[in-house]
Design a protein around this motif. Structure first.
Motif, PDB file in Angstrom:
ATOM      1  N   LYS A  25       0.818  -1.213   0.000  1.00  0.00           N
ATOM      2  CA  LYS A  25       0.000   0.000   0.000  1.00  0.00           C
ATOM      3  C   LYS A  25       0.853   1.264   0.000  1.00  0.00           C
ATOM      4  O   LYS A  25       0.495   2.265  -0.631  1.00  0.00           O
ATOM      5  CB  LYS A  25      -0.923  -0.014   1.221  1.00  0.00           C
ATOM      6  CG  LYS A  25      -1.785   1.229   1.422  1.00  0.00           C
ATOM      7  CD  LYS A  25      -2.885   1.338   0.396  1.00  0.00           C
ATOM      8  CE  LYS A  25      -3.788   2.539   0.679  1.00  0.00           C
ATOM      9  NZ  LYS A  25      -4.781   2.763  -0.401  1.00  0.00           N
ATOM     10  N   THR A  26       1.981   1.231   0.697  1.00  0.00           N
ATOM     11  CA  THR A  26       2.813   2.429   0.839  1.00  0.00           C
ATOM     12  C   THR A  26       4.013   2.461  -0.103  1.00  0.00           C
ATOM     13  O   THR A  26       4.770   3.441  -0.099  1.00  0.00           O
ATOM     14  CB  THR A  26       3.319   2.561   2.291  1.00  0.00           C
ATOM     15  OG1 THR A  26       4.013   1.362   2.671  1.00  0.00           O
ATOM     16  CG2 THR A  26       2.153   2.768   3.247  1.00  0.00           C
ATOM     17  N   PHE A 123      -5.074   5.285   5.794  1.00  0.00           N
ATOM     18  CA  PHE A 123      -4.263   5.560   4.607  1.00  0.00           C
ATOM     19  C   PHE A 123      -4.897   6.609   3.692  1.00  0.00           C
ATOM     20  O   PHE A 123      -6.116   6.739   3.630  1.00  0.00           O
ATOM     21  CB  PHE A 123      -4.042   4.277   3.801  1.00  0.00           C
ATOM     22  CG  PHE A 123      -3.227   3.243   4.520  1.00  0.00           C
ATOM     23  CD1 PHE A 123      -1.858   3.365   4.613  1.00  0.00           C
ATOM     24  CD2 PHE A 123      -3.842   2.150   5.108  1.00  0.00           C
ATOM     25  CE1 PHE A 123      -1.101   2.413   5.278  1.00  0.00           C
ATOM     26  CE2 PHE A 123      -3.106   1.194   5.779  1.00  0.00           C
ATOM     27  CZ  PHE A 123      -1.722   1.322   5.870  1.00  0.00           C
ATOM     28  N   SER A 126      -4.778   5.587  -2.883  1.00  0.00           N
ATOM     29  CA  SER A 126      -3.780   5.084  -3.834  1.00  0.00           C
ATOM     30  C   SER A 126      -4.269   5.430  -5.236  1.00  0.00           C
ATOM     31  O   SER A 126      -5.402   5.114  -5.597  1.00  0.00           O
ATOM     32  CB  SER A 126      -3.628   3.570  -3.693  1.00  0.00           C
ATOM     33  OG  SER A 126      -3.033   3.241  -2.457  1.00  0.00           O
ATOM     34  N   THR A 134       0.127   7.227   1.934  1.00  0.00           N
ATOM     35  CA  THR A 134       0.823   7.350   3.211  1.00  0.00           C
ATOM     36  C   THR A 134      -0.137   7.041   4.344  1.00  0.00           C
ATOM     37  O   THR A 134      -1.356   7.134   4.189  1.00  0.00           O
ATOM     38  CB  THR A 134       1.384   8.773   3.398  1.00  0.00           C
ATOM     39  OG1 THR A 134       0.299   9.715   3.287  1.00  0.00           O
ATOM     40  CG2 THR A 134       2.437   9.086   2.350  1.00  0.00           C
TER      41      THR A 134
END
Length: 218
Positions: A25-26, A123, A126, A134
């Motif tokens: 994800k990051t 989060f 995306s 982030t």
């Protein structure tokens, strides 16, 4: 199988699942692909619905947000039910096969529910080709109960193959196998269900105590 061993197994799967999801994800933009082998790739996508991206709003006249909330609440009840099943299995000292299978299913269900419940408020969004997401950025993409499940494992054993012309309806069309993208939690659930199906008799074998009761009742 003792309760302690079941908890350890569940925790190991949860930790591996969440570490892999948080890393992807990051460190990946949406739909970014990393080829490890021709038959194994990391592909970052997010699933806001049930299996294969199915959404409740596709079948009922409700908004996507409401459908997502209903699905998450259902998952919470399911996790509680599976958790009790695991506890009851261990308490009654049923077969180790059943305990392992239920532990895997519980860990997988819990891993995905963490995404659904918390990721939306942790989060940022995306974006395909955009900035990396982030954590705790102050600009979350959703709210509690409205998170998306992170998927990244893709095994395209066959890509862009062509059906023989003589195959009815599909002849001449291209196909790929295996197309779905999934995660560690999904693997745990599938493995647990597979164990129950393949080793059904062993998983649900009667304990010595139950056999003795049946003999006495006879």
């Amino acid at each position: 199988m003792s309760l302690k061993k079941s908890i350890v197994l569940v925790l190991i799967i949860l930790v591996v699942d969440q570490i892999s999801k948080i890393y992807v994800k990051t460190h990946f933009t949406y739909n970014e692909t990393l080829e490890v082998f021709s038959w194994f790739k990391f592909v970052f996508i997010e699933n806001s619905g049930a299996a294969w991206g199915t959404k409740i709003s596709d079948f009922l006249p409700i908004s996507e947000e409401t459908g997502k909330l209903i699905l998450t609440v259902f998952r919470l009840f399911a996790v509680v039910g599976i958790g009790y099943w695991l506890y009851d299995t261990v308490r009654k000292n049923l077969s180790n096969t059943l305990a392992i299978a239920v532990s895997l299913i519980f860990a997988g269900a819990l891993g995905n529910i963490i995404d659904s419940v918390f990721y939306g408020m942790i989060f940022s969004e995306s974006v395909y080709g955009g900035e990396l997401a982030t954590a705790f950025s102050g600009n979350p993409y959703g709210s509690v109960f409205h998170g998306k499940v992170v998927d990244m494992l893709h095994f395209p054993f066959i890509e862009n193959a062509v059906w023989p012309e003589w195959v009815p309806y599909f002849g001449g069309n291209t196909f790929s196998f295996f197309e779905p993208v999934f995660n560690i939690a999904d693997m745990a659930i599938s493995t647990g269900v597979g164990i129950l199906l393949v080793f059904n008799k062993k998983a649900f074998s009667k304990t010595e105590e139950e056999e003795n009761v049946e003999v006495l009742e006879a």
